[in-house]
Write an enzyme that holds these catalytic residues in place. Structure first.
Site, mmCIF file in Angstrom:
data_model
loop_
_atom_site.group_PDB
_atom_site.id
_atom_site.type_symbol
_atom_site.label_atom_id
_atom_site.label_comp_id
_atom_site.label_asym_id
_atom_site.label_seq_id
_atom_site.Cartn_x
_atom_site.Cartn_y
_atom_site.Cartn_z
ATOM 1 C CE LYS A 1 -2.589 1.742 5.423
ATOM 2 N NZ LYS A 1 -2.131 1.300 4.089
ATOM 3 C CB SER B 1 -0.953 0.028 1.201
ATOM 4 O OG SER B 1 -0.235 0.043 2.424
#
Length: 335
Positions: free
Chosen positions: A268, A223
């Site tokens: 996140k 990611s």
């Protein structure tokens, strides 16, 4: 007294068959990317965000149930049922693959020389019913099928699926740097087409003319591709993209520069907020009923990131991006 002590110890130490996921860190990519002759002296930061994952204990399980930024996940959801060692190996490969594609993306965008060699298909998992289960292992790379090498994963899949179920096939593969072959009958996949019974992804080698070294530390997974690409591009061109800002984000990146969705984007966002980020790049896909049925929290990455920021980080701008050029264009036009 002894029972009380044991109960307290169990509450803090007893491992449970679940995992806890929560906000990880938002790390400055200046410390990750080294490029001799191309230092990053511009102000501000590009930050890679992560999700913290740990095996549950009664105390952390209770905390996760009470804290909206944490979640309890099954072992199957986190590791796919693989051992910790195998899971870590796959995550390390995904990270190295992300680094390769981010280098390729950044160098092409900066119009700098770079080559990309397709090595084969990397074995992510082997099905228990696979006719090759005694030969292939996670971490191997299949380089040929019946003597044929293809330049992408789709080429291998298309060729194999055109064969008859039950027909014999010979695969050539790399195991710990050594070339091996194995022959077996092709199995029937759920689609009724022929297959070898593995989960796979691309294995590529990227060689830039200007040397660059990326050390991801303890972070795994694919990611970080988008943010690595931005940091590498920044050092290659010395453009003033950040203008002193702390810019976080997430998303995979492929050889075409397209940005893909990831897991845990809400966590996140919290990690980025704690690190002082004011901009967050989130992968964008068009939401459809069919897609939302399978999405995390039934929201796309961008929808979930935007909703989380609105509630917990209202001063953070969440920017949707479909590809690397979207992120670059935003930075160039929003100083």
């Amino acid at each position: 007294m002894l029972v009380a002590v044991l109960a307290i110890l169990a509450f803090f130490m007893l491992p449970l068959p679940e995992y806890i996921e929560g906000p990880g860190s938002a790390d400055n990519l200046k410390s990750f990317v080294k490029m001799p002759g191309h230092p990053d002296k511009r102000s501000g930061k590009f930050m890679i965000t992560s999700v913290a994952v740990a095996q549950a204990r009664p105390v952390s399980y209770l905390y996760a149930k009470l804290n909206p930024h944490y979640s309890v996940e099954s072992t199957a959801n986190v590791t796919g049922g693989e051992s910790n060692a195998t899971y870590d190996k796959v995550q390390d490969f995904y990270m190295q693959s992300a680094i390769n594609e981010s280098i390729y993306t950044a160098y092409r965008a900066a119009k700098r020389p770079v080559t990309r060699q397709y090595l084969g298909i990397y074995v992510v998992s082997v099905d228990d019913q696979s006719p090759f289960k005694h030969d292939l292992q996670v971490g191997d790379t299949v380089t040929k099928v019946n003597g044929r090498h293809f330049n992408n994963m789709v080429g291998y899949q298309t060729y194999i699926q055109r064969q008859k179920v039950g027909s014999r096939a010979t695969i050539t593969y790399q195991h710990n740097g050594k070339t091996r072959t194995a022959t077996a009958k092709l199995m029937s996949l759920p689609t009724k087409k022929a297959g070898i019974g593995i989960t796979l992804t691309d294995n590529v080698k990227v060689v830039p003319k200007t040397k660059v070294t990326v050390n991801p530390g303890n972070i795994g997974g694919p990611s970080g591709g988008l943010m690595f690409s931005l940091q590498i591009y920044q050092q290659l061109t010395n453009e003033n993209l950040r203008h002193g800002r702390k810019i976080a984000g997430t998303g995979t990146v492929d050889s075409n520069g397209d940005v893909g969705e990831i897991g845990g984007i809400d966590k996140k966002i919290i990690a980025a907020k704690r690190a002082g980020a004011t901009i967050f790049f989130a992968p964008y896909v068009k939401p459809t009923k069919a897609l939302l049925k399978y999405e995390e929290h039934h929201q796309t990455n961008y929808q979930l990131a935007k909703a989380t920021a609105k509630k917990y980080a209202p001063n953070m701008k969440v920017v949707p991006v479909k590809n690397f050029q979207d992120a670059l264009h935003y930075l160039q036009t929003h100083p």
